[in-house]
Design a protein around this motif. Structure first.
Motif, PDB file in Angstrom:
ATOM      1  N   ASN A  85       0.807  -1.206  -0.251  1.00  0.00           N
ATOM      2  CA  ASN A  85       0.016  -0.035   0.031  1.00  0.00           C
ATOM      3  C   ASN A  85       0.828   1.342  -0.125  1.00  0.00           C
ATOM      4  O   ASN A  85       1.900   1.284   0.953  1.00  0.00           O
ATOM      5  CB  ASN A  85      -0.736  -0.021   1.096  1.00  0.00           C
ATOM      6  N   SER A  86       0.549   2.278  -0.903  1.00  0.00           N
ATOM      7  CA  SER A  86       1.457   3.484  -1.153  1.00  0.00           C
ATOM      8  C   SER A  86       1.067   4.233  -0.123  1.00  0.00           C
ATOM      9  O   SER A  86       0.025   4.143   0.870  1.00  0.00           O
ATOM     10  CB  SER A  86       1.353   3.974  -2.625  1.00  0.00           C
ATOM     11  N   ASN A 129      -2.526   6.573   0.625  1.00  0.00           N
ATOM     12  CA  ASN A 129      -2.781   7.121   1.945  1.00  0.00           C
ATOM     13  C   ASN A 129      -4.189   6.775   2.512  1.00  0.00           C
ATOM     14  O   ASN A 129      -4.972   7.797   3.107  1.00  0.00           O
ATOM     15  CB  ASN A 129      -2.458   8.799   2.341  1.00  0.00           C
ATOM     16  N   ASP A 130      -4.854   5.706   2.108  1.00  0.00           N
ATOM     17  CA  ASP A 130      -6.120   5.312   2.619  1.00  0.00           C
ATOM     18  C   ASP A 130      -7.142   6.207   1.635  1.00  0.00           C
ATOM     19  O   ASP A 130      -8.354   6.119   2.012  1.00  0.00           O
ATOM     20  CB  ASP A 130      -6.473   5.291   4.065  1.00  0.00           C
ATOM     21  N   SER A 131      -6.857   7.201   0.729  1.00  0.00           N
ATOM     22  CA  SER A 131      -7.679   7.887  -0.039  1.00  0.00           C
ATOM     23  C   SER A 131      -7.390   7.483  -1.559  1.00  0.00           C
ATOM     24  O   SER A 131      -6.483   7.041  -2.110  1.00  0.00           O
ATOM     25  CB  SER A 131      -7.473   9.346   0.104  1.00  0.00           C
ATOM     26  N   LEU A 132      -8.573   7.615  -2.239  1.00  0.00           N
ATOM     27  CA  LEU A 132      -8.541   7.557  -3.791  1.00  0.00           C
ATOM     28  C   LEU A 132      -8.056   8.940  -4.342  1.00  0.00           C
ATOM     29  O   LEU A 132      -8.763  10.035  -4.111  1.00  0.00           O
ATOM     30  CB  LEU A 132      -9.790   7.068  -4.474  1.00  0.00           C
ATOM     31  N   THR A 137       3.820  -0.006   3.216  1.00  0.00           N
ATOM     32  CA  THR A 137       3.630  -0.876   3.845  1.00  0.00           C
ATOM     33  C   THR A 137       3.173  -2.128   3.114  1.00  0.00           C
ATOM     34  O   THR A 137       2.476  -2.094   2.344  1.00  0.00           O
ATOM     35  CB  THR A 137       2.829  -0.826   4.936  1.00  0.00           C
ATOM     36  N   PRO A 138       3.947  -3.228   3.236  1.00  0.00           N
ATOM     37  CA  PRO A 138       3.595  -4.464   2.189  1.00  0.00           C
ATOM     38  C   PRO A 138       2.287  -4.947   2.790  1.00  0.00           C
ATOM     39  O   PRO A 138       1.969  -4.933   4.030  1.00  0.00           O
ATOM     40  CB  PRO A 138       4.752  -5.511   2.824  1.00  0.00           C
TER      41      PRO A 138
END
Length: 273
Positions: free
Chosen positions: A28-29, A165-168, A34-35
Motif C-alpha cells: 500500500n502506497s 494514504n487510504d484515499s483515492l 507498507t507491504p
C-alpha cells in the motif's frame, strides 16, 4: 475458500507465467509504504516454484532503479529486469519515432529521460505528475500540442484513480482526457492497459498470453487489459478495489481473491495435485 469465479482456478495448472501489479497488490502506497500482509512470502513462493514473474506497473513517480530499491527495502526479492514500468518503454518509442518530448511528469522520474532530446518538442508525454499537475503546467502542455502541425500525445498509463494514504486520488488518465478534449488529439497509452505493454512483458518471459495470468487491483487497466490480450485476469480485494467492482459493467474477472497470498495458496495447491 474466499475466492469467487472458478475459471482461473480450473486452468491454473497450465499457467507458465505470472504478471503482478505492484501498488495495491504487493504494498500500500503512502508516506510510509507498507507491504500487504502475506505478499512478500507469496512472491518468494512463486519464485521458489520456478514460475516466471514480471512486475507490471504504471508507476511513474520514480525511476525503475528507485522503485526496485524501495521494493527490496520493503522485503521483496526481485531483479531490476523483472520490473516493467512505462518509462523505459516510453523512451524506446521516442527514440524509434525520432520524437522530442515536452515532459509533464513527476520530478523524480526525470532521470529516466535524461538521455532523450527534449529540445524543440514535437510531442507531449504525461506521467503521474501528482502536484506538478498545476493549471500552469497543463496549460503549457496544451499550448505545445495546439502549436504542432502533427501533434502527438502520450500518457504513461490510462488509470482514472489509485489509492494513496487510504484515499483515492486522480491518476494520469484524467489529465490525458482533459488534453484530448481541449486539442482533439487522441492520446497514445504507454503502460497498462495497452496491449503492447502487456505483450512486451510476456515476450520477455517467452510465455504465450493463454498460458499467463495477470493479478491486479485495477479491474479495468489490470484485469480488463490482460483479458483483452488473451490472458486470464485475477482481481484482488486490496488496494483500490471497491465492492462495486464485482458488478463492473464491462469487465468480468476470471476470479476474485482477497489478496495475493490467497491467490498463490490456491494456485500452488492446484499445481501440486
Amino acid at each position: 475458500m474466499a475466492t469467487s469465479g472458478k475459471k482461473w482456478f480450473e486452468k491454473s495448472r497450465q499457467i507458465k507465467g505470472v504478471l503482478l501489479d505492484i501498488t495495491g497488490v504487493l504494498y500500500n502506497s503512502g508516506h510510509v509504504p507498507t507491504p500487504i500482509p502475506g505478499s512478500i512470502e507469496a512472491v518468494k513462493r512463486l519464485k521458489a516454484e520456478g514460475i516466471p514473474l514480471r512486475f507490471c506497473t504504471n508507476e511513474t513517480q520514480t525511476t525503475r532503479a528507485e522503485l526496485v530499491k524501495k521494493l527490496c527495502k520493503l522485503g521483496f526479492e526481485l531483479e531490476a529486469n523483472e520490473v516493467f514500468p512505462p518509462a523505459p518503454a516510453m523512451c524506446h518509442i521516442l527514440r524509434q519515432r525520432s520524437l522530442r518530448p515536452h515532459l509533464l511528469v513527476h520530478p523524480a522520474l526525470l532521470p529516466d529521460f535524461q538521455e532523450i532530446d527534449q529540445s524543440d518538442p514535437n510531442c507531449v508525454v504525461l506521467g503521474d505528475a501528482a502536484d506538478v499537475f498545476s493549471y500552469e503546467n497543463l496549460n503549457k502542455a496544451f499550448q505545445v500540442l495546439i502549436s504542432l502541425e502533427k501533434p502527438v500525445l502520450f500518457s504513461m498509463g490510462g488509470g482514472k484513480y489509485y489509492k494513496e494514504n487510504d484515499s483515492l486520488v486522480l491518476d494520469v488518465g484524467c489529465y490525458m482526457k482533459a488534453l484530448e478534449f481541449a486539442t482533439g488529439v487522441k492520446g497514445e497509452i504507454c503502460g497498462k492497459p495497452d496491449a503492447n505493454f502487456f505483450n512486451g512483458a510476456l515476450a520477455d518471459m517467452f510465455v504465450r498470453p493463454e498460458d499467463a495470468i495477470m493479478i491486479g487491483d485495477d479491474i479495468v487497466n489490470d484485469v480488463g487489459g490482460a483479458q483483452a490480450c488473451g490472458m486470464m485476469g485475477l482481481q484482488v480485494r486490496t488496494g483500490k478495489f471497491r465492492p462495486s467492482d464485482e458488478n463492473h459493467p464491462t469487465v468480468t474477472p476470471d476470479g476474485y481473491v482477497d489478496n495475493l497470498a490467497e491467490a498463490v495458496d490456491l494456485f500452488l495447491a492446484n499445481r501440486q495435485k
